[in-house]
Design a protein around this motif. Structure first.
Motif, PDB file in Angstrom:
ATOM      1  N   ARG A   7      63.384 100.651  63.211  1.00  0.00           N
ATOM      2  CA  ARG A   7      64.137  99.534  63.794  1.00  0.00           C
ATOM      3  C   ARG A   7      63.202  98.577  64.529  1.00  0.00           C
ATOM      4  O   ARG A   7      63.317  97.356  64.382  1.00  0.00           O
ATOM      5  CB  ARG A   7      65.197 100.086  64.765  1.00  0.00           C
ATOM      6  CG  ARG A   7      66.183  99.037  65.256  1.00  0.00           C
ATOM      7  CD  ARG A   7      67.273  99.694  66.068  1.00  0.00           C
ATOM      8  NE  ARG A   7      66.793 100.039  67.388  1.00  0.00           N
ATOM      9  CZ  ARG A   7      66.877  99.223  68.449  1.00  0.00           C
ATOM     10  NH1 ARG A   7      67.416  98.026  68.300  1.00  0.00           N
ATOM     11  NH2 ARG A   7      66.430  99.604  69.618  1.00  0.00           N
ATOM     12  N   GLN A  20      63.174  95.461  61.983  1.00  0.00           N
ATOM     13  CA  GLN A  20      64.254  94.595  62.442  1.00  0.00           C
ATOM     14  C   GLN A  20      63.854  93.742  63.642  1.00  0.00           C
ATOM     15  O   GLN A  20      64.215  92.566  63.719  1.00  0.00           O
ATOM     16  CB  GLN A  20      65.490  95.447  62.775  1.00  0.00           C
ATOM     17  CG  GLN A  20      66.020  96.224  61.567  1.00  0.00           C
ATOM     18  CD  GLN A  20      67.183  97.138  61.930  1.00  0.00           C
ATOM     19  OE1 GLN A  20      67.679  97.117  63.064  1.00  0.00           O
ATOM     20  NE2 GLN A  20      67.619  97.954  60.976  1.00  0.00           N
ATOM     21  N   TYR A  62      79.832 101.497  47.095  1.00  0.00           N
ATOM     22  CA  TYR A  62      79.909 102.890  47.534  1.00  0.00           C
ATOM     23  C   TYR A  62      79.889 103.829  46.331  1.00  0.00           C
ATOM     24  O   TYR A  62      79.158 104.833  46.307  1.00  0.00           O
ATOM     25  CB  TYR A  62      81.177 103.100  48.353  1.00  0.00           C
ATOM     26  CG  TYR A  62      81.390 104.513  48.837  1.00  0.00           C
ATOM     27  CD1 TYR A  62      80.752 104.983  49.982  1.00  0.00           C
ATOM     28  CD2 TYR A  62      82.237 105.382  48.148  1.00  0.00           C
ATOM     29  CE1 TYR A  62      80.953 106.282  50.430  1.00  0.00           C
ATOM     30  CE2 TYR A  62      82.448 106.682  48.583  1.00  0.00           C
ATOM     31  CZ  TYR A  62      81.803 107.122  49.720  1.00  0.00           C
ATOM     32  OH  TYR A  62      82.000 108.403  50.157  1.00  0.00           O
ATOM     33  N   ALA A  84      70.163 103.494  49.461  1.00  0.00           N
ATOM     34  CA  ALA A  84      70.289 102.967  50.823  1.00  0.00           C
ATOM     35  C   ALA A  84      70.811 101.536  50.823  1.00  0.00           C
ATOM     36  O   ALA A  84      71.649 101.160  51.653  1.00  0.00           O
ATOM     37  CB  ALA A  84      68.939 103.046  51.543  1.00  0.00           C
ATOM     38  N   ARG A  85      70.335 100.723  49.883  1.00  0.00           N
ATOM     39  CA  ARG A  85      70.809  99.335  49.817  1.00  0.00           C
ATOM     40  C   ARG A  85      72.277  99.273  49.443  1.00  0.00           C
ATOM     41  O   ARG A  85      73.040  98.458  49.988  1.00  0.00           O
ATOM     42  CB  ARG A  85      69.973  98.557  48.801  1.00  0.00           C
ATOM     43  CG  ARG A  85      68.547  98.273  49.243  1.00  0.00           C
ATOM     44  CD  ARG A  85      67.799  97.487  48.191  1.00  0.00           C
ATOM     45  NE  ARG A  85      66.398  97.273  48.548  1.00  0.00           N
ATOM     46  CZ  ARG A  85      65.505  96.713  47.759  1.00  0.00           C
ATOM     47  NH1 ARG A  85      65.867  96.296  46.545  1.00  0.00           N
ATOM     48  NH2 ARG A  85      64.257  96.569  48.149  1.00  0.00           N
ATOM     49  N   GLN A 105      69.607 107.950  59.572  1.00  0.00           N
ATOM     50  CA  GLN A 105      69.850 106.544  59.232  1.00  0.00           C
ATOM     51  C   GLN A 105      71.234 106.360  58.612  1.00  0.00           C
ATOM     52  O   GLN A 105      71.927 105.375  58.896  1.00  0.00           O
ATOM     53  CB  GLN A 105      68.762 106.071  58.251  1.00  0.00           C
ATOM     54  CG  GLN A 105      68.894 104.632  57.802  1.00  0.00           C
ATOM     55  CD  GLN A 105      68.341 103.647  58.813  1.00  0.00           C
ATOM     56  OE1 GLN A 105      68.046 104.020  59.945  1.00  0.00           O
ATOM     57  NE2 GLN A 105      68.185 102.405  58.409  1.00  0.00           N
ATOM     58  N   ILE A 106      71.663 107.312  57.787  1.00  0.00           N
ATOM     59  CA  ILE A 106      72.937 107.182  57.091  1.00  0.00           C
ATOM     60  C   ILE A 106      74.091 107.732  57.912  1.00  0.00           C
ATOM     61  O   ILE A 106      75.165 107.127  57.988  1.00  0.00           O
ATOM     62  CB  ILE A 106      72.858 107.903  55.725  1.00  0.00           C
ATOM     63  CG1 ILE A 106      71.901 107.144  54.796  1.00  0.00           C
ATOM     64  CG2 ILE A 106      74.237 108.010  55.076  1.00  0.00           C
ATOM     65  CD1 ILE A 106      71.668 107.822  53.470  1.00  0.00           C
ATOM     66  N   GLY A 165      74.429 100.171  52.331  1.00  0.00           N
ATOM     67  CA  GLY A 165      74.407  99.146  53.371  1.00  0.00           C
ATOM     68  C   GLY A 165      75.298  97.956  53.095  1.00  0.00           C
ATOM     69  O   GLY A 165      75.417  97.061  53.935  1.00  0.00           O
ATOM     70  N   ARG A 166      75.933  97.921  51.914  1.00  0.00           N
ATOM     71  CA  ARG A 166      76.819  96.816  51.564  1.00  0.00           C
ATOM     72  C   ARG A 166      78.259  97.309  51.488  1.00  0.00           C
ATOM     73  O   ARG A 166      78.507  98.418  51.023  1.00  0.00           O
ATOM     74  CB  ARG A 166      76.412  96.209  50.213  1.00  0.00           C
ATOM     75  CG  ARG A 166      75.107  95.434  50.262  1.00  0.00           C
ATOM     76  CD  ARG A 166      74.708  94.964  48.873  1.00  0.00           C
ATOM     77  NE  ARG A 166      75.726  94.136  48.245  1.00  0.00           N
ATOM     78  CZ  ARG A 166      75.854  92.820  48.441  1.00  0.00           C
ATOM     79  NH1 ARG A 166      75.010  92.197  49.248  1.00  0.00           N
ATOM     80  NH2 ARG A 166      76.795  92.133  47.841  1.00  0.00           N
ATOM     81  N   THR A 206      72.263  92.272  45.614  1.00  0.00           N
ATOM     82  CA  THR A 206      71.654  93.443  46.215  1.00  0.00           C
ATOM     83  C   THR A 206      70.379  93.813  45.472  1.00  0.00           C
ATOM     84  O   THR A 206      69.396  94.234  46.057  1.00  0.00           O
ATOM     85  CB  THR A 206      72.642  94.634  46.179  1.00  0.00           C
ATOM     86  OG1 THR A 206      73.852  94.243  46.813  1.00  0.00           O
ATOM     87  CG2 THR A 206      72.064  95.841  46.889  1.00  0.00           C
TER      88      THR A 206
END
Length: 537
Positions: free
Chosen positions: A217, A221, A505, A494-495, A201-202, A498-499, A324
């Motif tokens: 997914r 999603q 980061y 993970a959140r 996923q990452i 994702g931004r 977030t």
């Protein structure tokens, strides 16, 4: 057996069956033709092919790199061996989200290799393969090394005396004896990489997707439950086959002759070749394990203004720009610790009872229970998490708004580790001791308290430690059921990843470092209380 069976029936079999039923059943009838429709789609075939070949490649690469380490830990005695054994095992208890983050810090944009070399590897299959080797190195080292340390080296020496060369003696004598352990380790590595989620996923980006990632997914999603149900069945069948073969290899390994004490087979390296081998293994551990973890720590301290604790301080405040989190990210630490403690208690009770049942009964029913206990390690955690939401929504089990939902999902993953840790110790307890206690008037409960408990106390602590570590890092199911105001550490990481933005980061690196330290401390504590030093988990 009643409580473990009921626990798995309600919190594992029921949610998974509900997801499959919703995907394949409409208007009161089953639509089994959807299986063929899904499995003939080109995009799904690509996912199945990638899932299989990357698992095979990861397994082969892990065996190639880790088998020399298994030999070193089995046959060599050197200062710091126990500490190095613990260091090697740290990646195995790390959450896959942390593993993916560590390799993102090493290989991604702005990572160490990006600065030193240039070509980025974070969106290539090599990043996934290396992360899988990093995660599974300890599986091979400790599973194979555990048996290797108990093989009598005089058998190979006798073959040399009879004229066999060093390679021929190893090939004809040692390798056949090691075969069950190598097969068991290879199957476990294949299982973990076949169901890989957090790492892919990452690191995989949009170009690579395993079955587990595709189930996520399609479910989260695209809301395509029929496709997710078919993929769940495929993964379930593959995992069931792997676990069946693994159970056979374990029985073969348990039936192997263990001729000597492991302490008697280890010696200090002799000659330039053995010292070079030890140096090569130490270099592998440094490059494969310590460098990614070190880069993760370094990125958590490196900001635009130089090194400092800015990202760690930012964890205590809420981001006012995007939302977030509804709470400061630092609260994810306390949420994870509380959830993991409750999950550990549940796993100890359920797993302890299951291990006791497996030692006192025999037959197909017990072997079936043993297989059932292992399934959560390979069945889609995404399916379990989503199944929780759609099944545990009516009285008397309306738990969607309850905090206990997260520990229950985490406990499903912790129970197999409890069973595997306690089962060998319980099987070693002489049943005549219980019988003697009963003759002297002790009730079954008192006999257990006076006979079994003192013997399994340390094993229980080790089981609790492993259950705590894996519960702390559970991600696949938790990502569905963790509430926005009570995120866990893996979900928070993970959140944040994702931004966009340097602050997000950096905070992801800081949270990953915190999670890594907690898991590493737990493992080092386990190494101090373990009684079995043969090298296996």
């Amino acid at each position: 057996m009643a409580l473990p069976v009921a626990f798995f029936a309600v919190f594992f079999a029921y949610p998974v069956a509900a997801i499959v039923g919703r995907g394949l059943k409409t208007d009161g009838g089953w639509r089994l033709g959807r299986i063929g429709d899904v499995l003939t789609r080109p995009d799904i075939l690509d996912v199945l092919w990638f899932t299989t070949w990357q698992a095979l490649a990861s397994t082969a690469l892990t065996l190639l790199i880790a088998l020399p380490g298994a030999y070193v830990f089995a046959r060599f005695d050197f200062p710091g061996k126990q500490l190095l054994r613990a260091v090697v095992t740290v990646p195995f208890v790390l959450p896959t989200v942390v593993v993916g983050t560590a390799f993102l810090a090493l290989l991604g944009r702005g990572g160490l290799l990006d600065e030193l070399w240039g070509p980025r590897l974070d969106t290539s299959v090599w990043a996934i393969l290396l992360a899988h080797v990093f995660f599974n190195y300890a599986v091979v080292v400790r599973t194979v090394g555990g048996l290797w340390s108990q093989l009598d080296p005089r058998q190979e020496e006798a073959a040399r005396v009879l004229g066999a060369g060093r390679l021929a003696a190893w090939w004809r004598v040692t390798l056949p004896a090691l075969g069950p352990a190598v097969a068991a380790a290879a199957l476990m590595v294949f299982l973990f990489t076949f169901t890989s989620f957090g790492v892919v996923q990452i690191l995989g980006g949009p170009g690579f997707s395993t079955l587990e990632v595709e189930i996520y997914r399609q479910t989260a999603q695209l809301l395509d439950l029929p496709t997710a149900a078919v993929l769940t069945l495929v993964q379930f069948a593959a995992v069931g086959a792997v676990l069946a073969v693994h159970a056979w290899t374990v029985r073969k390994r348990e039936g192997a002759l263990r001729l000597v004490d492991p302490a008697l087979t280890a010696h200090r390296p002799r000659g330039a070749g053995q010292w070079a081998l030890l140096g090569g293994v130490l270099g592998t551990v440094l490059l494969l394990i310590l460098v990614p973890l070190g880069v993760l720590v370094e990125r958590s301290l490196s900001g635009s203004g130089g090194y400092g604790l800015d990202y760690y301080r930012a964890l205590g405040s809420v981001d006012s720009s995007g939302g977030t989190f509804l709470v400061p990210p630092l609260e994810a630490v306390w949420n994870s610790l509380r959830y993991a403690l409750v999950a550990t208690a549940i796993a100890l009770v359920v797993g302890g009872l299951a291990a006791a049942a497996l030692t006192r009964r025999a037959g197909r029913l017990v072997r079936g229970l043993d297989a059932l206990l292992m399934l959560p390690l390979g069945v889609s955690a995404v399916t379990v998490g989503f199944g929780f939401l759609i099944t545990l929504d009516k009285p008397p089990l309306d738990l969607r708004a309850s905090w206990i939902l997260v520990p229950l999902a985490q406990a499903l993953v912790g129970v197999p580790f409890v069973v595997r840790t306690m089962l060998p110790v319980l099987r070693a307890v002489d049943g005549r001791l219980r019988e003697a206690a009963a003759v002297l008037g002790a009730s079954p409960l008192r006999a257990w308290r006076e006979v079994d408990l003192p013997m399994v106390r340390r094993a229980s602590l080790v089981a609790a430690g492993f259950a705590f570590a894996v519960s702390l890092g559970e991600f696949g199911a938790t990502v569905f059921i963790a509430r926005p105001d009570r995120p866990t550490l893996p979900v928070a990481v993970a959140r944040l990843l994702g931004r966009p933005g340097e602050l997000n980061y950096g905070q992801a690196m800081a949270l990953s470092t915190v999670l890594m330290v907690v898991c590493a401390v737990s493992l080092l504590a386990l190494e101090r209380i373990r009684t079995d030093r043969s090298g296996e988990f």
